[in-house]
Motif scaffolding. Structure first.
Motif, mmCIF file in Angstrom:
data_model
loop_
_atom_site.group_PDB
_atom_site.id
_atom_site.type_symbol
_atom_site.label_atom_id
_atom_site.label_comp_id
_atom_site.label_asym_id
_atom_site.label_seq_id
_atom_site.Cartn_x
_atom_site.Cartn_y
_atom_site.Cartn_z
ATOM 1 N N ASN A 164 65.327 16.174 24.980
ATOM 2 C CA ASN A 164 64.947 16.631 23.934
ATOM 3 C C ASN A 164 64.957 15.314 22.801
ATOM 4 O OD1 ASN A 164 64.613 19.373 24.426
ATOM 5 N ND2 ASN A 164 66.730 19.617 24.263
ATOM 6 N N GLY A 165 63.840 15.836 22.043
ATOM 7 C CA GLY A 165 64.370 14.819 20.683
ATOM 8 C C GLY A 165 63.727 12.717 21.129
ATOM 9 N N GLY A 166 63.146 12.715 20.070
ATOM 10 C CA GLY A 166 62.719 11.428 19.905
ATOM 11 C C GLY A 166 61.159 10.409 20.677
ATOM 12 N N ILE A 167 60.963 10.133 19.001
ATOM 13 C CA ILE A 167 58.984 9.683 19.713
ATOM 14 C C ILE A 167 58.953 8.512 20.635
ATOM 15 C CG2 ILE A 167 58.939 9.910 17.114
ATOM 16 C CD1 ILE A 167 58.908 6.925 17.023
ATOM 17 N N ASN A 168 59.454 7.800 21.340
ATOM 18 C CA ASN A 168 59.620 6.959 22.073
ATOM 19 C C ASN A 168 59.760 7.841 23.403
ATOM 20 O OD1 ASN A 168 58.817 4.843 21.207
ATOM 21 N ND2 ASN A 168 60.249 4.375 20.966
ATOM 22 N N LYS A 169 59.365 8.280 24.589
ATOM 23 C CA LYS A 169 59.454 9.065 25.750
ATOM 24 C C LYS A 169 61.165 8.127 26.290
ATOM 25 C CE LYS A 169 58.149 10.654 30.171
ATOM 26 N NZ LYS A 169 56.945 11.054 31.184
ATOM 27 N N THR A 170 61.749 8.532 26.416
ATOM 28 C CA THR A 170 63.762 8.280 27.474
ATOM 29 C C THR A 170 63.851 9.711 28.387
ATOM 30 O OG1 THR A 170 64.932 9.221 24.905
ATOM 31 C CG2 THR A 170 64.594 7.128 25.087
ATOM 32 N N VAL A 171 64.326 8.623 29.130
ATOM 33 C CA VAL A 171 64.393 9.692 30.730
ATOM 34 C C VAL A 171 66.110 9.340 31.552
ATOM 35 C CG1 VAL A 171 63.652 10.474 33.084
ATOM 36 C CG2 VAL A 171 62.104 9.693 31.027
ATOM 37 N N TYR A 172 66.546 9.997 31.475
ATOM 38 C CA TYR A 172 68.089 10.007 32.192
ATOM 39 C C TYR A 172 67.766 9.723 33.508
ATOM 40 C CZ TYR A 172 72.593 10.419 32.842
ATOM 41 O OH TYR A 172 74.502 10.065 33.414
ATOM 42 N N ILE A 173 68.848 8.592 34.036
ATOM 43 C CA ILE A 173 68.079 8.628 35.370
ATOM 44 C C ILE A 173 69.787 8.972 35.784
ATOM 45 C CG2 ILE A 173 67.063 7.258 37.019
ATOM 46 C CD1 ILE A 173 64.896 7.478 36.412
ATOM 47 N N THR A 174 69.895 9.466 37.918
ATOM 48 C CA THR A 174 71.018 9.120 37.829
ATOM 49 C C THR A 174 70.147 8.041 39.468
ATOM 50 O OG1 THR A 174 72.320 11.326 37.627
ATOM 51 C CG2 THR A 174 73.314 9.959 38.807
ATOM 52 N N LEU A 175 71.349 6.873 38.882
ATOM 53 C CA LEU A 175 71.051 6.414 40.094
ATOM 54 C C LEU A 175 71.762 6.821 41.668
ATOM 55 C CD1 LEU A 175 69.603 2.816 39.106
ATOM 56 C CD2 LEU A 175 68.675 4.461 39.681
ATOM 57 N N LYS A 176 71.242 7.157 43.203
ATOM 58 C CA LYS A 176 72.169 6.528 44.110
ATOM 59 C C LYS A 176 73.379 6.003 44.403
ATOM 60 C CE LYS A 176 72.307 8.614 48.822
ATOM 61 N NZ LYS A 176 71.212 8.707 49.692
ATOM 62 N N TYR A 236 70.435 7.977 23.474
ATOM 63 C CA TYR A 236 71.880 8.038 23.459
ATOM 64 C C TYR A 236 71.843 8.591 22.422
ATOM 65 C CZ TYR A 236 74.074 4.632 26.367
ATOM 66 O OH TYR A 236 73.957 3.271 27.421
ATOM 67 N N LEU A 237 70.601 9.319 21.286
ATOM 68 C CA LEU A 237 71.181 9.936 19.822
ATOM 69 C C LEU A 237 69.332 10.443 20.299
ATOM 70 C CD1 LEU A 237 72.882 9.618 16.958
ATOM 71 C CD2 LEU A 237 73.486 10.902 19.385
ATOM 72 N N ASN A 238 69.039 11.533 20.009
ATOM 73 C CA ASN A 238 67.612 11.214 19.950
ATOM 74 C C ASN A 238 67.302 12.972 18.616
ATOM 75 O OD1 ASN A 238 66.535 9.917 21.884
ATOM 76 N ND2 ASN A 238 66.088 11.224 23.389
ATOM 77 N N ALA A 239 66.252 12.501 18.128
ATOM 78 C CA ALA A 239 66.356 13.552 17.005
ATOM 79 C C ALA A 239 64.779 13.999 17.493
ATOM 80 C CB ALA A 239 65.830 12.870 15.437
ATOM 81 N N ALA A 240 64.857 15.262 16.969
ATOM 82 C CA ALA A 240 63.919 16.037 17.633
ATOM 83 C C ALA A 240 62.593 15.907 16.958
ATOM 84 C CB ALA A 240 63.390 17.248 17.843
ATOM 85 N N LYS A 241 61.103 16.262 16.776
ATOM 86 C CA LYS A 241 60.027 16.417 15.484
ATOM 87 C C LYS A 241 60.416 17.213 14.045
ATOM 88 C CE LYS A 241 56.275 13.771 17.775
ATOM 89 N NZ LYS A 241 55.315 14.095 18.315
ATOM 90 N N VAL A 242 60.345 17.604 13.036
ATOM 91 C CA VAL A 242 60.378 18.679 12.503
ATOM 92 C C VAL A 242 59.964 19.842 12.792
ATOM 93 C CG1 VAL A 242 59.787 19.381 9.920
ATOM 94 C CG2 VAL A 242 60.187 16.966 10.155
ATOM 95 N N GLN A 243 60.484 20.882 13.032
ATOM 96 C CA GLN A 243 60.361 22.256 13.039
ATOM 97 C C GLN A 243 60.618 22.842 12.324
ATOM 98 O OE1 GLN A 243 64.255 21.520 16.265
ATOM 99 N NE2 GLN A 243 62.620 23.249 18.287
ATOM 100 N N GLU A 244 60.268 23.943 12.283
ATOM 101 C CA GLU A 244 59.922 25.623 11.141
ATOM 102 C C GLU A 244 60.294 27.073 12.012
ATOM 103 O OE1 GLU A 244 56.102 25.579 9.243
ATOM 104 O OE2 GLU A 244 57.709 26.184 7.879
ATOM 105 N N GLY A 245 62.033 27.405 11.264
ATOM 106 C CA GLY A 245 62.059 28.335 11.221
ATOM 107 C C GLY A 245 62.813 29.126 10.847
#
Lengths: 218, 87
Positions: free
Chosen positions: A2-14, B78-87
């Protein structure tokens, strides 16, 4: 995630921990005019290489990998870490010498994007992350500068040791050229040598000579 | 009445995410609730401005601009902020 304007993915390596994957395709454009989108992930790896060759030990292991057909940077996830934004005043004081080392590292890699959301603390150790907007040759503003401060002995020794290892310098240059332009690689090596010469001559980084490291001091 | 807000998520060791703080536009300013130290640092020190050259640092009094800027500041994983939402 969730969130962030750059895509980030949490990955678990075996059998090999976990990491943060940043795919090239998920990079946000226009964060810096002078840094081409689609190159951020390579800069993450390049910053790690500089850190390793200098022996600063600030950046979690970072490599380039392909997952599900997408190329990107994969950086070791630091378990139990807090980001700078979560640090108390006391924690900042304890980590001041490491902050100083991170600042000179940022000078060397010309990092245009250091703030409290892109370094970590785990125990009493600082980790520098998020180097997608580093390694520019443009002038840029720095955060909390350590100009004219004492306490550079450890950094100075590490830089001297690196520069005296001629083969190491050539290997780093060669590895960086796989990731960056010739001009950007030359810039990194020039700044390492400049920091070395400033520390030898003045025992510190004089604010009056900040421009020699591409730093604005406004 | 609907309000604009941004959630900031923290990544845990098992890969799960939890809301660390929520910032909401109230009239022309932003109010944040959540982790005490995080929120205090955010409100007192502000954030670097990714959406323009001036001012260099944004504070909650900048309202929607401060809110929209959060997704650019917190994007490490580690910390991600979402885009602006409305609700």
């Amino acid at each position: 995630m969730n969130g962030g304007i750059n895509k980030t993915v949490y990955i678990t390596l075996k059998d090999d921990g976990s990491g943060i994957f940043k795919p090239k395709s998920g990079e946000m454009s226009m964060l810096r005019n002078e840094i081409e989108v689609g190159t951020y992930y390579k800069r993450e790896r390049a910053a790690y290489l500089v850190d390793q060759f200098l022996g600063f030990d600030l950046v979690p292991a970072t490599t380039i990998r392909e997952f599900d057909g997408e190329e990107g940077s994969l950086q070791r996830f630091i378990h139990g870490a807090k980001i700078g934004q979560e640090m108390s005043r006391e924690e900042f004081e304890v980590t001041a010498p490491q902050m100083q080392k991170m600042w000179i590292f940022d000078c060397i890699i010309a990092n245009t994007d250091r703030h409290k959301a892109n370094f970590l603390i785990a125990g009493e150790k600082i980790y520098a992350i998020d180097h997608g907007l580093a390694l520019t040759n443009q002038m840029y503003s720095s955060y909390r500068p350590f100009f004219d401060t004492p306490g550079w002995e450890e950094v100075s020794e590490k830089i001297k040791s690196f520069l005296s290892w001629e083969e190491g310098v050539r290997i780093l240059e060669s590895l960086l050229l796989e990731l960056l332009s010739l001009e950007e690689v030359s810039g990194v090596l020039r700044r390492i040598k400049k920091v070395d010469s400033l520390l030898r001559e003045y025992g510190t980084i004089p604010k009056t000579l900040a421009h020699e490291l591409n730093l604005k001091t406004i | 009445m609907k309000k604009k807000f941004v959630k900031i998520y923290k990544l845990h060791n098992d890969g799960s995410q939890q809301t660390l703080a929520t910032c909401t536009l109230v009239d022309t300013s932003v109010e944040c609730i959540g982790d005490e130290i995080f929120v205090r640092n955010l409100l007192e020190k502000g954030t670097p401005n990714y959406l323009g050259n001036s001012p260099e640092t944004l504070f909650p009094k900048e309202g929607l601009l401060f809110l929209e800027n959060l997704a650019y500041v917190f994007r490490s994983g580690y910390l991600n902020a979402a885009k602006v939402q409305e609700g």
